[in-house]
Design an enzyme around this catalytic site. Structure first.
Site, PDB file in Angstrom:
ATOM      1  N   ASN A  78     -12.224  28.709  44.456  1.00  0.00           N
ATOM      2  CA  ASN A  78     -12.233  29.773  45.459  1.00  0.00           C
ATOM      3  C   ASN A  78     -12.168  31.111  44.724  1.00  0.00           C
ATOM      4  OD1 ASN A  78     -11.782  31.525  47.576  1.00  0.00           O
ATOM      5  ND2 ASN A  78      -9.730  30.764  48.058  1.00  0.00           N
ATOM      6  N   LYS A  87     -12.347  34.076  45.984  1.00  0.00           N
ATOM      7  CA  LYS A  87     -11.776  35.177  46.787  1.00  0.00           C
ATOM      8  C   LYS A  87     -12.693  36.396  46.616  1.00  0.00           C
ATOM      9  CE  LYS A  87      -7.401  32.892  46.208  1.00  0.00           C
ATOM     10  NZ  LYS A  87      -5.970  32.906  46.212  1.00  0.00           N
ATOM     11  N   HIS A 123      -7.346  29.689  55.526  1.00  0.00           N
ATOM     12  CA  HIS A 123      -6.730  30.013  54.233  1.00  0.00           C
ATOM     13  C   HIS A 123      -5.556  30.968  54.445  1.00  0.00           C
ATOM     14  CE1 HIS A 123      -6.081  31.718  50.266  1.00  0.00           C
ATOM     15  NE2 HIS A 123      -6.577  30.579  49.810  1.00  0.00           N
ATOM     16  N   GLU A 170      -1.665  24.201  50.906  1.00  0.00           N
ATOM     17  CA  GLU A 170      -1.439  25.301  49.965  1.00  0.00           C
ATOM     18  C   GLU A 170      -0.204  26.089  50.383  1.00  0.00           C
ATOM     19  OE1 GLU A 170      -5.261  26.671  47.910  1.00  0.00           O
ATOM     20  OE2 GLU A 170      -5.349  27.505  49.920  1.00  0.00           O
ATOM     21  N   GLY A 200      -1.304  32.083  43.798  1.00  0.00           N
ATOM     22  CA  GLY A 200      -1.408  33.259  42.938  1.00  0.00           C
ATOM     23  C   GLY A 200      -0.100  33.679  42.296  1.00  0.00           C
ATOM     24  N   SER A 216      -1.661  27.791  42.527  1.00  0.00           N
ATOM     25  CA  SER A 216      -1.355  27.861  41.092  1.00  0.00           C
ATOM     26  C   SER A 216      -1.752  26.601  40.309  1.00  0.00           C
ATOM     27  CB  SER A 216       0.118  28.207  40.855  1.00  0.00           C
ATOM     28  OG  SER A 216       0.371  29.524  41.325  1.00  0.00           O
TER      29      SER A 216
HETATM   30  P1  PGA Z   1      -4.418  30.245  43.209  1.00  0.00           P
HETATM   31  O1  PGA Z   1      -5.077  30.297  44.652  1.00  0.00           O
HETATM   32  O2  PGA Z   1      -4.991  29.065  42.503  1.00  0.00           O
HETATM   33  O3  PGA Z   1      -4.785  31.553  42.549  1.00  0.00           O
HETATM   34  O4  PGA Z   1      -2.940  30.091  43.398  1.00  0.00           O
HETATM   35  C1  PGA Z   1      -5.343  29.127  45.368  1.00  0.00           C
HETATM   36  C2  PGA Z   1      -5.990  29.454  46.687  1.00  0.00           C
HETATM   37  O5  PGA Z   1      -5.662  30.488  47.289  1.00  0.00           O
HETATM   38  O6  PGA Z   1      -6.856  28.707  47.177  1.00  0.00           O
END
Ligand code: PGA
Length: 236
Positions: free
Chosen positions: A6, A8, A88, A157, A163, A193
């Site tokens: 993803n 973003k 999400h 999640e 993040g 993460s």
């Molecule tokens: P991250 O995000 O791996 O940066 O923690 C995961 C997500 O939001 O799908």
């Protein structure tokens, strides 16, 4: 396994092209049988994929129309997009989407035959209230959602793990995934993460059928390494 990247609001069209070239040749060269999906920003959509599925991170539930700033089915059709992330945590908590809006989006894209990666997960203050509150919170995120939809994939999640570099304990992931398994036979992804260092130990947990990766997926080589780790698991 199912591995999703993803992006973003990261990467330009040029960067996405370069990324896809690396990942697609890796998947081809290594005869990867796992499902690999990439969710680039809208501006990077094109008919780019061969052995990697391209999806969108969001879209408005309409054929077309007066929805300033949104994109709809008509624009997705142009690129042959049939895969979407819905619910999400950043859509829920940063952009303020309600469960009602999310459920409407789910119904629309299900009616249009999309593969839906439906995301759920709790903020830290809910987890701190204990298991009962946690399950109630996650259950409420299934209001209006058809858990028997054929092309459904669920991603758990936890908001506090996205993040942040924090991940739940193995027990916390296993407990949540077994609760989700009781609800649906859809594949269950873990996200929050995930990185090269922890991807394999997460993917080998019971009822974890793949990962949804944000920041650590931005490097094409890192994402390829995670794909290789998933392929290794299958050979064990
Ligand atoms: P991250 O995000 O791996 O940066 O923690 C995961 C997500 O939001 O799908």
């Amino acid at each position: 396994m199912i591995l999703c990247a993803n992006f973003k609001a990261n990467k330009t069209r040029q960067e996405t092209r370069a990324y896809m070239a690396v990942v697609e040749s890796f998947v081809a060269a290594n005869e990867i049988e796992d499902t690999v999906m990439v969710f680039p920003p809208f501006t990077a959509l094109e008919h780019l994929s061969r052995n990697v599925l391209i999806g969108v991170q969001n879209a408005y539930p309409a054929q077309n129309g007066a929805y300033t700033g949104e994109i709809t089915l008509e624009q997705l059709d142009e690129f042959g997009i049939k895969t979407i992330l819905i619910g999400h945590s950043e859509r829920r908590h940063v952009l303020g989407e309600t469960q009602e809006q999310i459920a409407a989006k789910f119904r629309f894209f299900a009616e249009n035959g999309f593969v839906i990666i439906y995301c759920v997960g709790e903020p830290i203050e809910v987890r701190e209230l204990g298991d009962k509150a946690l399950m109630q919170y996650v259950d409420a995120q299934f209001e209006g959602i058809d858990c028997n939809y054929t092309d459904l994939i669920i991603a758990y999640e936890p908001v506090w793990a996205i993040g942040t570099g924090l991940t739940p304990t193995t027990d916390q992931i296993v407990t949540m995934h077994s609760a989700l398994r009781a609800k649906t036979s859809a594949p269950l992804l873990y996200g929050g993460s995930v990185k090269v260092d922890n991807a394999q130990s997460i993917m080998e947990l019971d009822n974890v059928d793949g990962v949804l990766v944000g920041s650590a997926s931005l490097g094409a080589n890192d994402f390829c390494e995670m794909i290789a780790l998933a392929a290794e698991l299958k050979q064990v």
